[in-house]
Design a protein around this motif. Structure first.
Motif, PDB file in Angstrom:
ATOM      1  N   CYS A 163       0.833  -1.202   0.000  1.00 31.72           N
ATOM      2  CA  CYS A 163       0.000   0.000   0.000  1.00 31.72           C
ATOM      3  C   CYS A 163       0.865   1.248   0.000  1.00 31.72           C
ATOM      4  O   CYS A 163       0.346   2.358  -0.077  1.00 31.72           O
ATOM      5  CB  CYS A 163      -0.953  -0.001   1.192  1.00 31.72           C
ATOM      6  SG  CYS A 163      -0.125   0.063   2.764  1.00 31.72           S
ATOM      7  N   ILE A 164       2.173   1.100   0.147  1.00 33.95           N
ATOM      8  CA  ILE A 164       3.065   2.263   0.084  1.00 33.95           C
ATOM      9  C   ILE A 164       4.172   2.001  -0.927  1.00 33.95           C
ATOM     10  O   ILE A 164       4.552   0.850  -1.168  1.00 33.95           O
ATOM     11  CB  ILE A 164       3.707   2.578   1.463  1.00 33.95           C
ATOM     12  CG1 ILE A 164       4.194   1.285   2.131  1.00 33.95           C
ATOM     13  CG2 ILE A 164       2.767   3.337   2.357  1.00 33.95           C
ATOM     14  CD1 ILE A 164       4.988   1.502   3.386  1.00 33.95           C
ATOM     15  N   ASP A 165       4.670   3.071  -1.494  1.00 32.76           N
ATOM     16  CA  ASP A 165       5.788   2.942  -2.421  1.00 32.76           C
ATOM     17  C   ASP A 165       6.496   4.290  -2.498  1.00 32.76           C
ATOM     18  O   ASP A 165       6.015   5.283  -1.945  1.00 32.76           O
ATOM     19  CB  ASP A 165       5.283   2.529  -3.817  1.00 32.76           C
ATOM     20  CG  ASP A 165       6.421   1.996  -4.689  1.00 32.76           C
ATOM     21  OD1 ASP A 165       7.536   1.810  -4.161  1.00 32.76           O
ATOM     22  OD2 ASP A 165       6.200   1.774  -5.888  1.00 32.76           O
ATOM     23  N   VAL A 167       7.212   7.597  -4.094  1.00 31.85           N
ATOM     24  CA  VAL A 167       6.406   8.448  -4.953  1.00 31.85           C
ATOM     25  C   VAL A 167       7.236   9.677  -5.300  1.00 31.85           C
ATOM     26  O   VAL A 167       7.934  10.216  -4.441  1.00 31.85           O
ATOM     27  CB  VAL A 167       5.103   8.858  -4.226  1.00 31.85           C
ATOM     28  CG1 VAL A 167       4.395   9.971  -4.964  1.00 31.85           C
ATOM     29  CG2 VAL A 167       4.187   7.657  -4.063  1.00 31.85           C
ATOM     30  N   THR A 177       1.372   6.671  -0.106  1.00 36.55           N
ATOM     31  CA  THR A 177       0.355   5.787  -0.664  1.00 36.55           C
ATOM     32  C   THR A 177      -0.040   6.309  -2.035  1.00 36.55           C
ATOM     33  O   THR A 177       0.361   7.402  -2.422  1.00 36.55           O
ATOM     34  CB  THR A 177      -0.895   5.829   0.225  1.00 36.55           C
ATOM     35  OG1 THR A 177      -1.333   7.190   0.276  1.00 36.55           O
ATOM     36  CG2 THR A 177      -0.602   5.356   1.619  1.00 36.55           C
ATOM     37  N   ALA A 178      -0.851   5.559  -2.753  1.00 38.97           N
ATOM     38  CA  ALA A 178      -1.339   6.029  -4.042  1.00 38.97           C
ATOM     39  C   ALA A 178      -2.144   7.306  -3.833  1.00 38.97           C
ATOM     40  O   ALA A 178      -3.022   7.353  -2.962  1.00 38.97           O
ATOM     41  CB  ALA A 178      -2.202   4.964  -4.707  1.00 38.97           C
ATOM     42  N   PHE A 179      -1.834   8.343  -4.574  1.00 40.49           N
ATOM     43  CA  PHE A 179      -2.520   9.627  -4.507  1.00 40.49           C
ATOM     44  C   PHE A 179      -2.468  10.250  -3.109  1.00 40.49           C
ATOM     45  O   PHE A 179      -3.328  11.036  -2.747  1.00 40.49           O
ATOM     46  CB  PHE A 179      -3.975   9.507  -4.982  1.00 40.49           C
ATOM     47  CG  PHE A 179      -4.079   9.253  -6.460  1.00 40.49           C
ATOM     48  CD1 PHE A 179      -4.160  10.314  -7.351  1.00 40.49           C
ATOM     49  CD2 PHE A 179      -4.057   7.962  -6.958  1.00 40.49           C
ATOM     50  CE1 PHE A 179      -4.225  10.084  -8.716  1.00 40.49           C
ATOM     51  CE2 PHE A 179      -4.117   7.721  -8.327  1.00 40.49           C
ATOM     52  CZ  PHE A 179      -4.200   8.791  -9.214  1.00 40.49           C
ATOM     53  N   HIS A 180      -1.464   9.849  -2.321  1.00 34.72           N
ATOM     54  CA  HIS A 180      -1.273  10.388  -0.967  1.00 34.72           C
ATOM     55  C   HIS A 180      -2.526  10.214  -0.113  1.00 34.72           C
ATOM     56  O   HIS A 180      -2.813  11.035   0.765  1.00 34.72           O
ATOM     57  CB  HIS A 180      -0.870  11.870  -1.015  1.00 34.72           C
ATOM     58  CG  HIS A 180       0.340  12.118  -1.860  1.00 34.72           C
ATOM     59  ND1 HIS A 180       1.595  11.689  -1.481  1.00 34.72           N
ATOM     60  CD2 HIS A 180       0.505  12.697  -3.076  1.00 34.72           C
ATOM     61  CE1 HIS A 180       2.477  12.013  -2.428  1.00 34.72           C
ATOM     62  NE2 HIS A 180       1.832  12.615  -3.412  1.00 34.72           N
ATOM     63  N   ASN A 181      -3.266   9.174  -0.365  1.00 35.71           N
ATOM     64  CA  ASN A 181      -4.451   8.916   0.448  1.00 35.71           C
ATOM     65  C   ASN A 181      -4.057   8.534   1.870  1.00 35.71           C
ATOM     66  O   ASN A 181      -2.939   8.084   2.113  1.00 35.71           O
ATOM     67  CB  ASN A 181      -5.243   7.755  -0.148  1.00 35.71           C
ATOM     68  CG  ASN A 181      -6.160   8.217  -1.248  1.00 35.71           C
ATOM     69  OD1 ASN A 181      -6.963   9.112  -1.032  1.00 35.71           O
ATOM     70  ND2 ASN A 181      -6.028   7.628  -2.419  1.00 35.71           N
TER      71      ASN A 181
ATOM     72  N   SER B  48      -0.458   1.611  -5.596  1.00 39.62           N
ATOM     73  CA  SER B  48       0.659   2.404  -5.077  1.00 39.62           C
ATOM     74  C   SER B  48       1.877   2.282  -5.989  1.00 39.62           C
ATOM     75  O   SER B  48       2.608   3.237  -6.202  1.00 39.62           O
ATOM     76  CB  SER B  48       1.016   1.953  -3.659  1.00 39.62           C
ATOM     77  OG  SER B  48       1.587   0.666  -3.686  1.00 39.62           O
ATOM     78  N   TYR B  51       1.198   4.373  -9.102  1.00 40.38           N
ATOM     79  CA  TYR B  51       1.324   5.795  -8.762  1.00 40.38           C
ATOM     80  C   TYR B  51       2.799   6.160  -8.602  1.00 40.38           C
ATOM     81  O   TYR B  51       3.245   7.218  -9.029  1.00 40.38           O
ATOM     82  CB  TYR B  51       0.549   6.091  -7.476  1.00 40.38           C
ATOM     83  CG  TYR B  51       0.444   7.560  -7.149  1.00 40.38           C
ATOM     84  CD1 TYR B  51      -0.278   8.421  -7.966  1.00 40.38           C
ATOM     85  CD2 TYR B  51       1.067   8.081  -6.018  1.00 40.38           C
ATOM     86  CE1 TYR B  51      -0.380   9.769  -7.666  1.00 40.38           C
ATOM     87  CE2 TYR B  51       0.969   9.431  -5.705  1.00 40.38           C
ATOM     88  CZ  TYR B  51       0.247  10.274  -6.530  1.00 40.38           C
ATOM     89  OH  TYR B  51       0.147  11.604  -6.238  1.00 40.38           O
ATOM     90  N   THR B  55       4.384   8.983 -10.947  1.00 37.18           N
ATOM     91  CA  THR B  55       4.875  10.257 -10.400  1.00 37.18           C
ATOM     92  C   THR B  55       6.368  10.441 -10.672  1.00 37.18           C
ATOM     93  O   THR B  55       6.906  11.526 -10.490  1.00 37.18           O
ATOM     94  CB  THR B  55       4.649  10.346  -8.871  1.00 37.18           C
ATOM     95  OG1 THR B  55       5.190   9.171  -8.262  1.00 37.18           O
ATOM     96  CG2 THR B  55       3.188  10.482  -8.532  1.00 37.18           C
TER      97      THR B  55
END
Lengths: 572, 152
Positions: A163-165, A167, A177-181, B48, B51, B55
């Motif tokens: 769920c994190i990577d 960015v 997280t995706a789209f900083h959610n 994720s 994204y 990005t």
């Protein structure tokens, strides 16, 4: 094969990394991104050593040793380089060590100390990023992140969650997280393994110290506490005792000193879970129910199932977790027998787990709008609380937990290690089917830290297929086999954290795998020595069924101790 | 629309991620959360990760383009002639940062490396129309003219 390390000839094995050789030789090379048993990334450059032939600095974690390699591990060039990296990492790091939850237990702080960084030579632009407090379990503070990538790797490779990577790019890169959610809407299963591997205070747990302290002060509240099986074998190291030492007795005493009114052992709840779950197993096996039955004790796994493997929701046991069962009994039967109003009980649990914080606030875990458990402490937080209350743990005299929810069988205690739930369930299922106790309780095939274990158990004419997995990646593999038609397994125990709860995400921060192993061995030792080895032989469990619940899977059991799970929509 | 794009990529692996993202952006103008989720399901990749990849590259946007898409050139010639101040002024006027879109959806701001009009530096382009030798002062008028423009 030999290599030269600091002018001395040293043996090395084929395919061994330079770091492995150095560690074996007792040479400590600092690392910030390295994780044992995982592929190296060489991201932090802290583990560089000087290759005396090429004159290059090479990363020892990701370089394979070869015959004739000649390196220096602490040459001036190496130490300068490490110091420079540390200074660069500190250049945009917040200066709030004193207020940081990881103060005195921070790898960056330790490195800076070891490398004698005594002044701020480089002042970088601080990145102003919001703290993510949306999760019930985990807080992310990107400003303290040094981008080592351990959390990203654990989340993806061990937990199959990802769920994190990383960015963004360059000096704007952050872990997010995706789209900083917020984490709460992502696929995060709250396991806390990211916290366990984080070298700094970028990842921590949500804490409820204030509420707990208030409850302890409140004269109208009866404050009840329960501790998970793994806790008593996990806190010793934080008080200067050896890994894995069982401190159950003095821990009980410490809890009473803090002012808790009742001290209960979640292993009792584990016994209760086994009564219900083994009845469910036997029922499904004999009456053609959905198989394999999969345990639901682990809230990390349960959330994973709801979002990532909803096709297995019907396989999940309807049992609540031991802690939640214990919480439900505390605020029903126990409250009634003690003439305490349900709402006047403040129920705290100590768990080796951050996902339990999430579990405790699930709407399924309430009775008439009152939560079964009001606050969850991780092992780490419990240790802090002991220190906060100024209790000298070692000087205390051992005490026993309160009854009726404080007496356990050793089967309940085994829940703390991977395979323990399966062993305990087999003991009681065997009794339920044959009417007799197993002659040999121990199932050696299920007793180790391996990520996946399988065995077959003969119960009368039935050959029960049992599988145990820990780490969600291992679970996924097994579930895929079942999706592809494997049908020889009747019962699966799934724990999210490597090693089960002894390796939980709420445990003391310690990357030494020996700590987890020792905790597990102590649990086995307790099982060897105890006289009550099966949940159904726990006299207080028998009494609870006589006085209140009736039979396993009775109507009242279903109301209080069972629940149901549904597909959950998250950003996958 | 994302699903239509994805039909062009049957049975592909993660190495097709970037072409897919480019295609979606071509069709939709930007990459939405829903689009990336759909791509994730198609390629069996966590959002994720997608994204993270998206990005990394400047070419992808995560907000829809505004009615007027303002590109500010930050190439060498424009930089030397003061485009950084122009960018600051633009961000101040529009109340957005680079790669964002105003709340009313009217303007979006994109920083580009060089639009190949160095003789006009510093230069901005609004929906493809170039405005030459802009200054923090002149930019005010230009934005105002677009703000007051009737629908055309």
């Amino acid at each position: 094969m030999t290599i030269t390390v600091n002018d001395k000839i040293v043996e090395a094995k084929a395919n061994e990394t330079v770091l492995d050789v150095l560690t074996r030789e007792g040479i400590k090379v600092p690392t910030l991104c390295h994780l044992k048993d995982m592929l190296p990334t060489g991201a932090c450059r802290m583990c560089v050593v000087e290759d005396m032939d090429s004159g290059n600095l090479i990363t020892s974690c990701s370089s394979t040793a070869y015959d004739g390699l000649n390196i220096k591990t602490h040459s001036p060039r190496v130490t300068e380089s490490r110091k420079m990296i540390t200074e660069l990492l500190l250049s945009n790091h917040p200066d709030d060590c004193l207020y940081c939850v990881r103060n005195m237990n921070c790898e960056l702080q330790n490195l800076s100390n070891d490398l004698c960084v005594t002044e701020r030579r480089i002042s970088g632009l601080k990145n102003k990023l919001p703290i993510d407090r949306t999760s019930a379990s985990i807080i992310r503070d990107p400003e303290k992140c040094i981008l080592c990538g351990r959390c990203v790797r654990v989340c993806e490779e061990v937990m199959d969650v990802a769920c994190i990577d990383f960015v963004g790019r360059g000096n704007k890169t952050i872990v997010s997280t995706a789209f900083h959610n917020g984490l709460n809407v992502t696929s995060c299963i709250n396991c806390g393994q990211c916290i366990a591997v984080c070298p700094t205070g970028a990842l921590t747990e949500q804490n409820h110290f204030t509420e707990i302290k208030e409850a302890l002060q409140d004269k109208t509240k009866t404050v009840v506490i329960q501790y998970a099986p793994a806790i008593t074998v996990s806190i010793a190291e934080e008080f200067g005792m050896p890994y894995g030492e069982d401190v159950n007795g003095i821990m009980n005493a410490a809890i009473r000193k803090m002012g808790f009114d009742y001290v209960f052992d979640t292993s009792f709840g584990a016994d209760l879970t086994i009564m219900e779950e083994s009845a469910e197993l036997v029922d499904r096996v004999l009456n053609g129910g959905k198989l394999p039955l999969i345990t639901s004790c682990c809230p990390g796994w349960v959330k994973y199932a709801e979002q990532t493997a909803p096709d297995f929701i019907d396989n999940l046991s309807s049992c609540k977790s031991p802690a939640q069962m214990q919480g439900a009994i505390t605020k029903s039967h126990f409250a009634n027998t003690q003439n305490i109003k349900h709402e006047d009980i403040y129920s705290v649990s100590i768990m080796p787990c951050t996902a339990k914080k999430f579990e405790a606030q699930r709407k399924e875990m309430t009775q008439n709008g009152i939560s079964d458990i009001d606050a969850v402490l991780t092992t780490r937080e419990f240790v802090k609380l002991i220190k906060m209350y100024g209790i000298d743990l070692i000087s205390l005299n051992p005490e026993i937990a309160d009854n009726p929810l404080g007496t356990r069988s050793s089967a309940g205690k085994l829940f703390g290690a991977t395979g323990g739930v399966a062993e305990a369930a087999i003991r009681t299922a065997y009794h339920r089917i044959t009417g007799e106790d197993l002659i040999e309780f121990k199932i050696p095939a299920l007793r180790c830290l391996k990520g996946r274990k399988e065995t077959k158990v003969k119960i009368g004419d039935l050959e029960l297929g049992v599988a145990v997995v820990n780490g969600m990646s291992n679970a996924r593999e097994l579930l895929d086999e079942i999706r592809n038609g494997r049908d020889d397994i009747h019962f699966i125990e799934i724990m999210a954290c490597p090693g089960g709860c002894v390796g939980g995400g709420g445990q003391p921060i310690n990357l030494d795998p020996e700590a987890v192993r020792k905790r597990m061995l102590t649990l086995y030792d307790i099982d060897n020595k105890d006289s009550i080895k099966a949940s159904h032989n726990n006299p207080y469990i028998q009494k609870l069924y006589r006085d209140f619940l009736g039979e396993p899977l009775s109507e009242i059991s279903h109301k209080l101790l069972h629940t149901h799970y549904e597909k959950r929509d998250v950003i996958l | 629309m994302t699903s239509e794009v994805l039909t062009k990529y049957p049975e592909v692996g993660r190495d097709s991620l970037i072409p897919i993202l480019q295609d979606i952006q071509d069709v939709e103008g930007w990459l939405s959360e829903e689009s990336l989720s759909e791509v994730g399901r198609h390629l069996n990749l966590p959002v994720s990760k997608i994204y993270g990849v998206a990005t990394f590259y400047n070419q992808f946007r995560f907000q829809p383009k505004g009615k007027y898409h303002v590109q500010i050139c930050r190439g060498t010639a424009c930089h030397v002639l003061g485009s950084s101040n122009v960018q600051k002024k633009l961000e101040q006027l529009l109340k957005v940062k680079a790669d964002e879109t105003t709340k009313d959806g009217k303007f979006s701001l994109e920083v580009v490396a060089c639009i190949g009009a160095c003789g006009l530096a510093p230069v901005i382009s609004v929906n493809g129309k170039f405005h030459a030798k802009v200054t923090p002062d002149s930019i005010k008028k230009i934005i105002k003219s677009y703000k007051s423009k009737k629908d055309d």
